[in-house]
Design an enzyme around this catalytic site. Sequence first.
Site, PDB file in Angstrom:
ATOM      1  CE  LYS A   1      -3.841  -2.428   2.154  1.00  0.00           C
ATOM      2  NZ  LYS A   1      -4.530  -2.851   3.375  1.00  0.00           N
TER       3      LYS A   1
ATOM      4  CD  GLN B   1      -3.685  -4.696   6.318  1.00  0.00           C
ATOM      5  OE1 GLN B   1      -3.748  -3.642   5.698  1.00  0.00           O
ATOM      6  NE2 GLN B   1      -4.119  -5.834   5.799  1.00  0.00           N
TER       7      GLN B   1
ATOM      8  CG  ASP C   1     -10.114  -0.588   4.800  1.00  0.00           C
ATOM      9  OD1 ASP C   1      -9.750  -0.984   3.679  1.00  0.00           O
ATOM     10  OD2 ASP C   1      -9.424  -0.703   5.833  1.00  0.00           O
TER      11      ASP C   1
HETATM   12  N1  GUN Z   1      -7.057  -7.290   5.821  1.00  0.00           N
HETATM   13  C1  GUN Z   1      -7.387  -8.057   4.745  1.00  0.00           C
HETATM   14  N2  GUN Z   1      -8.025  -7.306   3.820  1.00  0.00           N
HETATM   15  C2  GUN Z   1      -8.091  -6.056   4.321  1.00  0.00           C
HETATM   16  C3  GUN Z   1      -8.628  -4.832   3.821  1.00  0.00           C
HETATM   17  O1  GUN Z   1      -9.193  -4.742   2.722  1.00  0.00           O
HETATM   18  N3  GUN Z   1      -8.506  -3.750   4.638  1.00  0.00           N
HETATM   19  C4  GUN Z   1      -7.907  -3.819   5.860  1.00  0.00           C
HETATM   20  N4  GUN Z   1      -7.850  -2.719   6.588  1.00  0.00           N
HETATM   21  N5  GUN Z   1      -7.396  -4.938   6.341  1.00  0.00           N
HETATM   22  C5  GUN Z   1      -7.490  -6.045   5.573  1.00  0.00           C
END
Ligand code: GUN
Length: 304
Positions: free
Chosen positions: A54, A98, A121
């Site tokens: 990211k 996350q 998200d």
């Molecule tokens: N963990 C697995 N997929 C995601 C996601 O799309 N966003 C976040 N914040 N954590 C994750």
Amino acid sequence: MTAKLLDGKQIASEIRGELTRDVAAFVERCGIRPTLVAILVGDFAPSEVYVRNKERACQQVGIRSQVHRRGPETSEPDLLHLIEQLNQDRDVHGILVQLPLPRQIRESRVLDAIAPLKDVDAFHPENVGLIAQGRPRYLPCTPHGISQLLHRAGIKTRGKHAVIVGRSDIVGKPMSLMLMNRNSSVGPDGANATVTVCHTQTADLASVTRRADLLIAAIGRPKFITAEMVKPGAVVVDVGINRIASGLVGDVDFEAVKEVAGYLTPVPGGVGPLTVTMLLYNTLEAARRQIGDAADSAALRDAG
Ligand code: GUN
């Protein structure tokens, strides 16, 4: 039959090109650089990889990114305090915690604490509710990436039977709402499906999946979808990323299903690159909304 591959890497790169231009234009117009903060708690190795990806992707399109790392013993109040500070910080436009979080921290408490306008998200109940009502503020990254992938490959969902296997809050549930709605970020042709959601308690799963024009596998079990579960010519989207002894595989038995499906996403190189890309899109959108930028959004909305 051999399925056509849906090249997520190529489409993600196309969208990142558009975002690079949009971010530059936004910075020029507003004098503000969109900023994303990721919070990584604990030492779950795959999360390290995702967060690093990211960061790299942000850099690529001109978005500023920061990572706050906290140890595995971090308490829920400490994490909530950090989120509150970031909520108040006008220089932070997007906040991402996350997942998964360590056991002592309640995920719902944490996700509910993120300011809805900074919730890139789209996990906050307010943002989920807006999607359910067909007037989304932000779209969750993986379902949004799938919409873009289908749209840019010329695949319409209107009137089709979409079967989603998996009812997670991150993929299955929001994807079902988006496909069911009357409209989408790419217009009515990318919505208006007849949607069936399957899960662990579904009886005779194969008889349901075999009726799918569009089959979305978001289960988290390696090679779970076999050729016998797929209607000939169906569009099959594989959201899974599973690490097994031989490497990374999806939720779909790729080699077998490619002989039956009409379209198929590979793993890696299918949905994955789009998920990160749509996070970048949401961060720019979040910056726009927080400063009240009138230039209404971006290339993707126009794509409809
Ligand atoms: N963990 C697995 N997929 C995601 C996601 O799309 N966003 C976040 N914040 N954590 C994750």
